[in-house]
Design a protein around this motif. Structure first.
Motif, PDB file in Angstrom:
ATOM      1  N   CYS A  22       0.827  -1.207   0.000  1.00  0.00           N
ATOM      2  CA  CYS A  22       0.000   0.000   0.000  1.00  0.00           C
ATOM      3  C   CYS A  22       0.865   1.262   0.000  1.00  0.00           C
ATOM      4  CB  CYS A  22      -0.960  -0.003   1.182  1.00  0.00           C
ATOM      5  SG  CYS A  22      -0.131  -0.079   2.786  1.00  0.00           S
ATOM      6  N   ILE A  23       2.025   1.197   0.611  1.00  0.00           N
ATOM      7  CA  ILE A  23       2.942   2.345   0.617  1.00  0.00           C
ATOM      8  C   ILE A  23       3.613   2.476  -0.744  1.00  0.00           C
ATOM      9  CG2 ILE A  23       5.027   3.321   1.666  1.00  0.00           C
ATOM     10  CD1 ILE A  23       2.552   3.297   3.514  1.00  0.00           C
ATOM     11  N   ALA A  24       4.067   1.374  -1.304  1.00  0.00           N
ATOM     12  CA  ALA A  24       4.744   1.407  -2.602  1.00  0.00           C
ATOM     13  C   ALA A  24       3.824   1.935  -3.690  1.00  0.00           C
ATOM     14  CB  ALA A  24       5.247   0.020  -2.961  1.00  0.00           C
ATOM     15  N   MET A  25       2.545   1.610  -3.623  1.00  0.00           N
ATOM     16  CA  MET A  25       1.592   2.072  -4.639  1.00  0.00           C
ATOM     17  C   MET A  25       1.447   3.596  -4.612  1.00  0.00           C
ATOM     18  SD  MET A  25       0.467  -0.558  -6.324  1.00  0.00           S
ATOM     19  CE  MET A  25      -1.148  -0.271  -6.986  1.00  0.00           C
ATOM     20  N   THR A  26       1.693   4.228  -3.480  1.00  0.00           N
ATOM     21  CA  THR A  26       1.538   5.684  -3.393  1.00  0.00           C
ATOM     22  C   THR A  26       2.776   6.434  -3.873  1.00  0.00           C
ATOM     23  OG1 THR A  26       2.304   5.781  -1.105  1.00  0.00           O
ATOM     24  CG2 THR A  26      -0.064   5.515  -1.457  1.00  0.00           C
ATOM     25  N   TRP A  27       3.895   5.748  -4.094  1.00  0.00           N
ATOM     26  CA  TRP A  27       5.127   6.426  -4.525  1.00  0.00           C
ATOM     27  C   TRP A  27       4.944   7.200  -5.816  1.00  0.00           C
ATOM     28  CZ3 TRP A  27       9.263   2.074  -3.736  1.00  0.00           C
ATOM     29  CH2 TRP A  27       9.536   1.967  -2.390  1.00  0.00           C
ATOM     30  N   GLY A  28       4.192   6.641  -6.745  1.00  0.00           N
ATOM     31  CA  GLY A  28       4.034   7.276  -8.045  1.00  0.00           C
ATOM     32  C   GLY A  28       2.970   8.349  -8.086  1.00  0.00           C
ATOM     33  N   ARG A  29       2.230   8.502  -7.016  1.00  0.00           N
ATOM     34  CA  ARG A  29       1.146   9.492  -6.988  1.00  0.00           C
ATOM     35  C   ARG A  29       1.660  10.840  -6.507  1.00  0.00           C
ATOM     36  NH1 ARG A  29      -2.603   5.372  -3.988  1.00  0.00           N
ATOM     37  NH2 ARG A  29      -3.104   4.026  -5.719  1.00  0.00           N
ATOM     38  N   PRO A  30       1.117  11.919  -7.067  1.00  0.00           N
ATOM     39  CA  PRO A  30       1.540  13.245  -6.586  1.00  0.00           C
ATOM     40  C   PRO A  30       1.051  13.500  -5.171  1.00  0.00           C
ATOM     41  CG  PRO A  30      -0.232  13.443  -8.197  1.00  0.00           C
ATOM     42  CD  PRO A  30       0.146  11.989  -8.141  1.00  0.00           C
ATOM     43  N   ALA A  31       1.836  14.229  -4.426  1.00  0.00           N
ATOM     44  CA  ALA A  31       1.467  14.569  -3.051  1.00  0.00           C
ATOM     45  C   ALA A  31       0.341  15.592  -3.067  1.00  0.00           C
ATOM     46  CB  ALA A  31       2.669  15.124  -2.309  1.00  0.00           C
ATOM     47  N   ILE A  32      -0.591  15.451  -2.158  1.00  0.00           N
ATOM     48  CA  ILE A  32      -1.698  16.398  -2.037  1.00  0.00           C
ATOM     49  C   ILE A  32      -1.352  17.359  -0.912  1.00  0.00           C
ATOM     50  CG2 ILE A  32      -4.138  16.674  -1.523  1.00  0.00           C
ATOM     51  CD1 ILE A  32      -4.543  13.854  -2.659  1.00  0.00           C
ATOM     52  N   ALA A  33      -1.289  18.614  -1.263  1.00  0.00           N
ATOM     53  CA  ALA A  33      -0.928  19.626  -0.256  1.00  0.00           C
ATOM     54  C   ALA A  33      -2.111  19.876   0.664  1.00  0.00           C
ATOM     55  CB  ALA A  33      -0.509  20.920  -0.950  1.00  0.00           C
ATOM     56  N   ASP A  34      -1.826  20.036   1.914  1.00  0.00           N
ATOM     57  CA  ASP A  34      -2.850  20.339   2.892  1.00  0.00           C
ATOM     58  C   ASP A  34      -2.974  21.855   2.946  1.00  0.00           C
ATOM     59  OD1 ASP A  34      -4.579  20.549   4.994  1.00  0.00           O
ATOM     60  OD2 ASP A  34      -3.291  19.554   6.449  1.00  0.00           O
ATOM     61  N   LYS A  35      -4.040  22.387   2.359  1.00  0.00           N
ATOM     62  CA  LYS A  35      -4.208  23.832   2.276  1.00  0.00           C
ATOM     63  C   LYS A  35      -4.231  24.483   3.654  1.00  0.00           C
ATOM     64  CE  LYS A  35      -6.898  27.492   0.409  1.00  0.00           C
ATOM     65  NZ  LYS A  35      -7.777  28.020  -0.493  1.00  0.00           N
TER      66      LYS A  35
END
Length: 137
Positions: free
Chosen positions: A117-130
Motif C-alpha cells: 500500500c505504501i509502494a503504490m503511493t510512490w508514483g502518486r503526486p502529493a496532495i498539499a494540505d491547504k
C-alpha cells in the motif's frame, strides 16, 4: 554532437527518468528536446547508445526490479506501477534484460521491506494540505 544538442537530449532523458511510469510518446519527448520525432530518435541513439523506447523500458525494468525485491506487490501490480500496459510485454522485456522472469526474480529476492500500500503511493503526486499552508504564514 555539440554541447547544446546533448543538453537538449539530456532534458528529454531527465523527463523519462522522472516520469517513467507515465505513458510517454516519442512526439512529446522530441518536443521537450526541441527536435522532430525522427531526428530526436536518431540523435538520442547516437548520444546514449540506445533508442528512447529501449532506454525508457530499461528504466522501467530497473524500477520493477527494486519493487519486486522490496515491496509486497504482485508482478501484475509492479507491471502497472512502472508504466507497462501489458503483462506480456513487461515479462518479455524483463526476461530479455534480467535473464529470468519477474516471478522468478521476486522469488529469489529478499522478503519485502515495504508494504504494498505504501509502494503504490510512490508514483502518486502529493496532495498539499491547504490548511497546513495557511497556518505557516
Amino acid at each position: 554532437m555539440s554541447v547544446s544538442q546533448v543538453v537538449h537530449l539530456r532534458r528529454a532523458r531527465d523527463v523519462m527518468d522522472a516520469r517513467y511510469a507515465e505513458p510517454l510518446d516519442l512526439d512529446a519527448l522530441a518536443s521537450v528536446a526541441g527536435y522532430s520525432r525522427f531526428h530526436f530518435a536518431r540523435e538520442f541513439r547516437h548520444a546514449f547508445g540506445e533508442t528512447p523506447a529501449a532506454y525508457l523500458s530499461r528504466r522501467r525494468v530497473e524500477r520493477a526490479k527494486d519493487l519486486l525485491a522490496h515491496a509486497n506487490l504482485t508482478v501484475t501490480e509492479v507491471c502497472m506501477v512502472v508504466g507497462f500496459s501489458s503483462l506480456g510485454s513487461f515479462s518479455r522485456r524483463f526476461r530479455a534484460l534480467v535473464g529470468c522472469s519477474p516471478s522468478e526474480y521476486q522469488r529469489r529476492a529478499a522478503p519485502p521491506a515495504i508494504p504494498g500500500c505504501i509502494a503504490m503511493t510512490w508514483g502518486r503526486p502529493a496532495i498539499a494540505d491547504k490548511h497546513a499552508d495557511d497556518t505557516r504564514s
